[in-house]
Design a protein around this motif. Structure first.
Motif, mmCIF file in Angstrom:
data_model
loop_
_atom_site.group_PDB
_atom_site.id
_atom_site.type_symbol
_atom_site.label_atom_id
_atom_site.label_comp_id
_atom_site.label_asym_id
_atom_site.label_seq_id
_atom_site.Cartn_x
_atom_site.Cartn_y
_atom_site.Cartn_z
ATOM 1 N N SER A 169 0.829 -1.206 0.000
ATOM 2 C CA SER A 169 0.000 0.000 0.000
ATOM 3 C C SER A 169 0.867 1.261 0.000
ATOM 4 N N ASN A 170 1.991 1.216 0.728
ATOM 5 C CA ASN A 170 2.875 2.385 0.781
ATOM 6 C C ASN A 170 3.489 2.685 -0.588
ATOM 7 N N THR A 171 3.866 1.632 -1.297
ATOM 8 C CA THR A 171 4.450 1.811 -2.626
ATOM 9 C C THR A 171 3.459 2.469 -3.581
ATOM 10 N N VAL A 172 2.229 1.957 -3.584
ATOM 11 C CA VAL A 172 1.201 2.493 -4.473
ATOM 12 C C VAL A 172 0.847 3.926 -4.097
ATOM 13 N N LEU A 173 0.624 4.173 -2.793
ATOM 14 C CA LEU A 173 0.253 5.510 -2.336
ATOM 15 C C LEU A 173 1.376 6.519 -2.552
ATOM 16 N N ASN A 174 2.628 6.082 -2.375
ATOM 17 C CA ASN A 174 3.770 6.964 -2.661
ATOM 18 C C ASN A 174 3.716 7.469 -4.103
ATOM 19 N N TRP A 175 3.540 6.536 -5.008
ATOM 20 C CA TRP A 175 3.504 6.869 -6.429
ATOM 21 C C TRP A 175 2.369 7.854 -6.733
ATOM 22 N N LEU A 176 1.214 7.612 -6.128
ATOM 23 C CA LEU A 176 0.044 8.449 -6.391
ATOM 24 C C LEU A 176 0.168 9.836 -5.765
ATOM 25 N N LEU A 177 0.678 9.897 -4.522
ATOM 26 C CA LEU A 177 0.653 11.155 -3.771
ATOM 27 C C LEU A 177 1.911 12.020 -3.953
ATOM 28 N N ILE A 178 3.060 11.399 -4.162
ATOM 29 C CA ILE A 178 4.276 12.192 -4.367
ATOM 30 C C ILE A 178 4.210 12.934 -5.706
ATOM 31 N N PHE A 179 3.805 12.201 -6.754
ATOM 32 C CA PHE A 179 3.850 12.768 -8.102
ATOM 33 C C PHE A 179 2.503 13.277 -8.605
ATOM 34 N N GLY A 180 1.418 13.025 -7.857
ATOM 35 C CA GLY A 180 0.103 13.507 -8.262
ATOM 36 C C GLY A 180 -0.432 12.789 -9.479
ATOM 37 N N ILE A 181 -0.585 11.484 -9.372
ATOM 38 C CA ILE A 181 -1.066 10.677 -10.493
ATOM 39 C C ILE A 181 -2.597 10.676 -10.520
ATOM 40 N N GLY A 182 -3.167 10.875 -11.687
ATOM 41 C CA GLY A 182 -4.614 10.829 -11.842
ATOM 42 C C GLY A 182 -5.311 11.928 -11.062
ATOM 43 N N ILE A 183 -6.281 11.526 -10.232
ATOM 44 C CA ILE A 183 -7.069 12.497 -9.457
ATOM 45 C C ILE A 183 -6.354 12.947 -8.190
ATOM 46 N N PHE A 184 -5.219 12.350 -7.894
ATOM 47 C CA PHE A 184 -4.509 12.666 -6.659
ATOM 48 C C PHE A 184 -3.639 13.917 -6.828
ATOM 49 N N PRO A 185 -3.572 14.760 -5.793
ATOM 50 C CA PRO A 185 -2.750 15.984 -5.878
ATOM 51 C C PRO A 185 -1.260 15.660 -5.761
ATOM 52 N N ARG A 186 -0.417 16.488 -6.367
ATOM 53 C CA ARG A 186 1.028 16.320 -6.246
ATOM 54 C C ARG A 186 1.469 16.916 -4.901
ATOM 55 N N MET A 187 1.862 16.055 -3.951
ATOM 56 C CA MET A 187 2.190 16.501 -2.597
ATOM 57 C C MET A 187 3.674 16.407 -2.282
ATOM 58 N N GLU A 188 4.449 15.761 -3.150
ATOM 59 C CA GLU A 188 5.892 15.592 -2.973
ATOM 60 C C GLU A 188 6.235 15.006 -1.599
ATOM 61 N N ALA A 189 7.050 15.688 -0.785
ATOM 62 C CA ALA A 189 7.478 15.125 0.499
ATOM 63 C C ALA A 189 6.288 14.850 1.414
ATOM 64 N N ALA A 190 5.304 15.743 1.411
ATOM 65 C CA ALA A 190 4.105 15.536 2.233
ATOM 66 C C ALA A 190 3.368 14.280 1.793
ATOM 67 N N GLY A 191 3.361 14.007 0.480
ATOM 68 C CA GLY A 191 2.707 12.808 -0.031
ATOM 69 C C GLY A 191 3.373 11.534 0.464
ATOM 70 N N ALA A 192 4.724 11.573 0.543
ATOM 71 C CA ALA A 192 5.459 10.409 1.065
ATOM 72 C C ALA A 192 5.095 10.156 2.523
ATOM 73 N N ALA A 193 5.000 11.229 3.299
ATOM 74 C CA ALA A 193 4.658 11.090 4.716
ATOM 75 C C ALA A 193 3.236 10.579 4.885
ATOM 76 N N LEU A 194 2.298 11.122 4.107
ATOM 77 C CA LEU A 194 0.905 10.683 4.202
ATOM 78 C C LEU A 194 0.757 9.232 3.786
ATOM 79 N N ALA A 195 1.471 8.839 2.746
ATOM 80 C CA ALA A 195 1.419 7.451 2.285
ATOM 81 C C ALA A 195 1.896 6.499 3.380
ATOM 82 N N THR A 196 2.980 6.879 4.055
ATOM 83 C CA THR A 196 3.503 6.048 5.136
ATOM 84 C C THR A 196 2.506 5.954 6.285
ATOM 85 N N SER A 197 1.889 7.073 6.646
ATOM 86 C CA SER A 197 0.934 7.095 7.751
ATOM 87 C C SER A 197 -0.299 6.240 7.439
#
Length: 451
Positions: A169-197
Motif C-alpha cells: 500500500s505504501n508503494t502504491v500511495l507513494n507513487w500516487l501522492l508524491i507525483f500527483g497521479i490521476g485524481i490525486f494531488p502532487r504533494m511531494e514530500a508531504a505525499g510520502a509522509a501521508l502514504a507512510t501514515s
C-alpha cells in the motif's frame, strides 16, 4: 552447535519478525527512492525529519521491549494475569508518549527542524514531512504492542503478513501522492509522509483483526486493567525506567549526530540520508534475531533453567557475529550500485559510498549490541546496567567525538560518521563482560514473589 529445539524457536520467531522489520525498513527506502527524483533538499529534509520521528520510535520501542521482557517471563511462569498486566501497563504509558510527540510534531515542526539545519528550504520541507508523519504515531504504537503479544503466542508470522500489506500500500500511495497521479494531488514530500501514515493504519487494522481471531483460538486471557498490584508496578517500573531513559538518551544522541550532519551542509546531509535506508534494512535483517533472543532466553529464565539460557545466549552471539560480518561485506559490494538509484550530484554519490563503507566497518558491533545487549542481557531484566552502557557509549564517546571530528578537525562527513560510531565498540566490550559474568541471569517473576 544449535540444538533442534533452538533452531525451531529461532525459525518460528526470528524469521517472521525479520520479514516484518525488512518490510518496515523498505517503507523508508521506497520513500527515499521516489523522493530522490526531487533533489538533495527534499532528501535531506526527509532524513532530518525522520531522525526526530525516530526519537519517538526508539522511545516507544523501549516501552515495547519492557512489555516483551515481562510477557516472556510470565508466559514462561504460566501466569496469565501477569501476562495481561505486562501488556496493558506499558501500553498505557505508550499512549501518553504518543500524545506528547504528536503535539510537538503538529504544533512546532518548523522550530524542531530548525535545530537540525540552518538551510531554510530544507527546514521547510522537513517540517511539512514531520507534520504529516505524526499521523502514524498511534497506529505504530498499537501495531508494535499487538505484534509483541502475537510473537509471544508463537504467531510471529501474522504481523509479518500485515507488514507485506503495508509495504504494498505504501508503494502504491507513494507513487500516487508524491507525483500527483490521476485524481490525486502532487504533494511531494508531504505525499510520502501521508502514504507512510496511511500504510501504518492499514497495518494496524490487519494486525488487530488477526490478533482478535488468534486470541479466541488460543483462549488467551487479556483484560484491560486500571489497577495493578504494588508488587507488579514496582517490578515493571524497575525495568521500564532504566531502559526508557537509556533508549531515549541513545536516540537523543543519534539526533545530535543528525544535528552535526545537518550543519555540515545540504549535500553531505543528503548523502547521510541516503545511507539510512541501507542501515535500516541491514539492521532489520537481524532484528528478528534480537526479538527472538529476548523471548527465547526470557522463557528459559522464567522457567528457572539458567543453563539452557546460557547455552542459548552463546548461540545468539555466534549467529550475530557471523551474520554481521557477512552483511557488512554485502553492503560494501552493493553500495556503488545502490547510489545510482538517486537523482543526486556525482559528488553526493561518492560520499554516500564512503559512508556506507564506514557503516559496514562498524555494523557487526552495532548488531551485537542490538541482539546481545538489547535482547539477551535484558531478557533477565538487566536494564539499569544496559542503560549505563548506552549512556557511556553515546554521550561519553559518540557525541563528543562527533563534534570534535566535525568542528575541530573539520573532517569529511564519512570520517565523522566512522569516528563517532566507534562508540559501538565501547558498548560491545562492556556487554561482553556482563554476558560472561552471568549476572544478567535473573527470573523477575520469582524475585517478585519473594518480595
Amino acid at each position: 552447535m544449535m540444538n533442534k529445539d533452538f533452531k525451531r524457536q529461532l525459525k518460528e520467531i526470528a524469521l517472521p519478525v525479520t520479514i516484518q522489520c525488512l518490510m518496515q525498513s523498505s517503507l523508508s527506502l521506497i520513500d527515499q527512492i521516489m523522493i530522490g527524483s526531487l533533489g538533495s533538499e527534499s532528501i535531506a529534509g526527509i532524513g532530518l525529519a525522520g531522525k526526530f520521528t525516530s526519537l519517538y520510535s526508539v522511545t516507544l520501542a523501549a516501552v515495547v521491549t519492557v512489555a516483551g521482557i515481562l510477557i516472556a517471563q510470565y508466559r514462561g511462569a504460566k501466569d496469565d494475569k501477569g501476562v495481561s498486566d505486562s501488556f496493558f501497563f506499558p501500553f498505557y504509558f505508550a499512549l501518553i508518549l504518543t500524545a506528547f510527540f504528536s503535539v510537538l510534531s503538529l504544533c512546532a515542526p518548523e522550530s524542531i527542524m530548525g535545530i537540525y539545519s540552518n538551510d531554510a528550504s530544507t527546514i521547510e520541507k522537513a517540517a511539512v514531512y514531520l507534520k504529516w508523519r505524526s499521523a502514524e504515531y498511534l497506529p505504530s504504537a498499537v501495531t508494535l504492542f499487538v505484534s509483541t503479544m502475537l510473537r509471544n503466542m508463537n504467531r510471529a508470522k501474522l504481523p509479518a503478513a500485515a507488514g507485506v500489506a503495508a509495504i504494498i500500500s505504501n508503494t502504491v500511495l507513494n507513487w500516487l501522492l508524491i507525483f500527483g497521479i490521476g485524481i490525486f494531488p502532487r504533494m511531494e514530500a508531504a505525499g510520502a509522509a501521508l502514504a507512510t501514515s496511511l500504510s501504518r493504519c492499514l497495518e494496524m487494522a490487519i494486525v488487530l483483526v488477526l490478533f482478535i481471531k488468534e486470541k479466541k483460538a488460543q483462549d488467551v486471557y487479556l483484560k484491560p486493567a486500571l489497577h495493578f498490584s504494588k508488587e507488579f508496578i514496582k517490578k515493571a517500573v524497575e525495568i521500564l525506567v532504566p531502559i526508557l531513559i537509556g533508549e531515549f538518551l541513545w536516540s537523543l544522541g543519534e539526533n545530535m549526530y543528525a544535528v552535526i550532519y545537518g550543519h555540515l551542509g545540504t549535500e553531505p546531509c543528503a548523502a547521510m540520508t541516503l545511507m539510512y535506508p541501507i542501515q535500516g534494512i541491514a539492521i532489520g535483517a537481524l532484528c528478528g534475531i534480537s526479538s527472538a533472543a529476548g523471548i527465547i532466553t526470557g522463557n528459559s529464565l522464567g522457567a528457572n533453567d539458567e543453563e539452557k539460557a546460557w547455552s542459548q545466549a552463546l548461540d545468539f552471539v555466534r549467529l550475530t557475529v557471523i551474520s554481521g560480518i557477512a552483511i557488512g561485506v554485502i553492503v560494501c559490494a552493493l553500495s556503488p550500485f545502490y547510489v545510482k538509484l538517486f537523482n543526486v550530484a556525482p559528488e553526493t554519490r561518492v560520499v554516500t559510498v564512503k559512508i556506507l563503507i564506514a557503516f559496514a566497518l562498524v555494523f557487526t558491533a552495532k548488531v551485537f549490541n542490538m541482539v546481545v545487549g538489547g535482547g539477551v542481557l535484558q531478557s533477565g531484566g538487566q536494564t539499569k546496567f544496559m542503560t549505563a552502557v548506552n549512556i557511556i557509549g553515546t554521550w561519553g564517546f559518540g557525541v563528543p567525538l562527533g563534534f570534535i571530528s566535525a568542528y575541530v578537525f573539520r573532517l569529511p562527513i564519512w570520517w565523522v560518521y566512522f569516528i563517532l560510531s566507534l562508540e559501538e565498540y565501547v558498548r560491545l566490550v562492556i556487554s561482553v563482560w556482563l554476558l560472561h559474568s552471568r549476572k544478567w541471569m535473573r527470573n523477575v517473576t520469582v524475585k517478585e514473589q519473594e518480595e
